[in-house]
Design a protein around this motif. Structure first.
Motif, short mmCIF file in Angstrom:
data_model
loop_
_atom_site.label_atom_id
_atom_site.label_comp_id
_atom_site.label_asym_id
_atom_site.label_seq_id
_atom_site.Cartn_x
_atom_site.Cartn_y
_atom_site.Cartn_z
N GLY A 15 0.88 -1.22 -0.03
CA GLY A 15 0.10 -0.23 0.03
C GLY A 15 0.85 1.25 -0.03
N PRO A 16 1.64 1.55 1.19
CA PRO A 16 2.43 2.83 1.13
C PRO A 16 3.39 3.00 -0.30
N GLY A 17 3.82 2.10 -0.69
CA GLY A 17 4.68 2.26 -2.02
C GLY A 17 4.06 2.65 -3.22
N TYR A 18 2.79 1.73 -3.30
CA TYR A 18 2.21 1.91 -4.32
C TYR A 18 1.45 3.31 -4.48
N ALA A 19 1.05 3.94 -3.43
CA ALA A 19 0.44 5.03 -3.01
C ALA A 19 1.64 6.24 -3.51
N VAL A 50 -21.69 3.34 -7.71
CA VAL A 50 -20.54 2.51 -8.30
C VAL A 50 -19.79 1.65 -7.28
N LEU A 51 -19.38 0.35 -7.62
CA LEU A 51 -18.54 -0.31 -6.80
C LEU A 51 -17.22 -0.62 -7.44
N ASP A 52 -16.07 -0.18 -6.77
CA ASP A 52 -14.78 -0.16 -7.37
C ASP A 52 -14.32 -1.45 -6.77
N ALA A 53 -14.18 -2.65 -7.37
CA ALA A 53 -13.82 -4.11 -7.13
C ALA A 53 -12.41 -4.16 -7.21
N GLY A 54 -11.52 -4.52 -6.26
CA GLY A 54 -10.24 -4.54 -6.27
C GLY A 54 -9.51 -3.14 -6.40
N CYS A 55 -10.31 -2.21 -5.27
CA CYS A 55 -9.97 -0.73 -5.42
C CYS A 55 -8.54 -0.36 -5.06
N GLY A 56 -7.79 -1.06 -4.19
CA GLY A 56 -6.62 -0.84 -4.18
C GLY A 56 -6.37 0.24 -3.23
N THR A 57 -5.64 1.39 -3.34
CA THR A 57 -5.67 2.79 -2.82
C THR A 57 -6.54 3.88 -3.10
N GLY A 58 -7.46 3.24 -3.99
CA GLY A 58 -8.64 4.16 -4.10
C GLY A 58 -8.47 5.10 -5.02
N ARG A 59 -7.66 5.11 -6.11
CA ARG A 59 -7.37 6.06 -6.99
C ARG A 59 -8.80 6.25 -8.04
N VAL A 60 -9.09 5.09 -8.49
CA VAL A 60 -10.28 5.34 -9.15
C VAL A 60 -11.58 5.65 -8.68
N SER A 79 -3.39 -3.25 3.68
CA SER A 79 -2.26 -2.16 3.27
C SER A 79 -2.63 -1.24 2.42
N MET A 80 -3.30 -1.68 1.18
CA MET A 80 -4.03 -0.98 0.08
C MET A 80 -5.21 -0.17 0.70
N LEU A 81 -6.14 -0.92 1.47
CA LEU A 81 -7.37 -0.08 1.82
C LEU A 81 -6.77 1.22 3.13
N ASP A 82 -5.70 0.83 3.65
CA ASP A 82 -5.42 2.08 4.78
C ASP A 82 -5.00 3.09 3.87
N GLU A 83 -4.44 2.92 2.86
CA GLU A 83 -4.28 4.26 2.08
C GLU A 83 -5.33 4.74 1.39
N ALA A 84 -6.28 4.08 1.10
CA ALA A 84 -7.51 4.65 0.51
C ALA A 84 -8.37 5.41 1.69
N ARG A 85 -8.46 4.70 2.84
CA ARG A 85 -9.13 5.45 4.07
C ARG A 85 -8.48 6.60 4.45
N ALA A 86 -7.03 6.74 4.36
CA ALA A 86 -6.36 7.78 4.68
C ALA A 86 -6.44 9.00 3.65
#
Length: 210
Positions: A15-19, A50-60, A79-86
């Motif tokens: 998550g952190p590196g991806y974001a 809309v449902l974003d399936a496999g949303c990762g860090t939430g970009r879309v 870890s990806m969802l933590d970035e999305a929530r932040a």
């Protein structure tokens, strides 16, 4: 059950590196919102669910929310969802395995970007498509874009994990009561798909599907 390829490759800590990587790309002026623009165009002028399936860090999902849509995201990676929530604490983010997804509601459109299909747990592909289709309202759209070879999936899949092909995807979609509307080689919806290594498919759920 076999291990999920994404978790196997990343260890569930990407998550952190991806974001950070996408933040750098945005700062350099990269266009990161092609998927969201396509979804917005498919939904037309009215805001949709809309449902974003496999949303990762939430970009879309975050960009779609900025365009006025009511968006929720779901992912397997904490870890990806933590970035999305932040990044967007006001949106709803679900930690779920898509093979058993049941959010208790339906959407106008389900989008899966970021190579969701090839990174599903082996043996679960048809089940996941069925679960995503079950979250569509009658007439709703399932939009998935994914790579079909090593060049278009930026990960080395674990040994023995094949790339599920388009035939397998279409078979799963038919089994889930979905009809193919269009398929292109890009998220702009312009370049016809001619058998290359990346495809964006738009399916519709039948109006009489239970």
């Amino acid at each position: 059950m076999p291990e999920n390829p994404w978790i196997a490759v990343t260890g569930g800590t990407a998550g952190p590196g991806y974001a950070e990587r996408f933040a750098t790309m945005a700062a350099e002026g990269a266009d990161l919102h092609g998927e969201a623009r396509r979804v917005h165009e498919l939904l037309g002028a009215c805001p949709g669910d809309v449902l974003d399936a496999g949303c990762g860090t939430g970009r879309v999902a975050i960009h779609l929310a900025g365009l006025g849509h009511r968006v929720e995201g779901v992912d397997l990676d904490v870890s990806m969802l933590d970035e999305a929530r932040a990044a967007a604490p006001h949106l709803t983010w679900h930690l779920r395995d898509l093979t058993a997804l049941d959010l208790g509601r339906r959407f106008d459109l389900v989008v899966g970007a970021g190579n969701l299909w090839p990174l599903l747990t082996p043996g679960t592909h048809a089940r996941v498509v069925a679960r995503l289709a079950a979250h569509l309202r009658p007439g709703g759209l399932l939009v998935l874009g994914f790579g079909l070879d090593d060049e278009h999936v930026p990960f080395t899949l674990p040994d023995g994990v094949p790339f599920p092909d388009l035939h397998a995807y279409d078979t799963a979609a038919v089994g889930a009561g979905l009809q193919l509307l269009t398929r292109t080689a890009d998220w702009d919806g312009v370049e016809p798909y001619a058998g290359g290594g990346y495809a964006v498919s738009v399916h519709r759920r039948g109006s009489t599907t239970p």
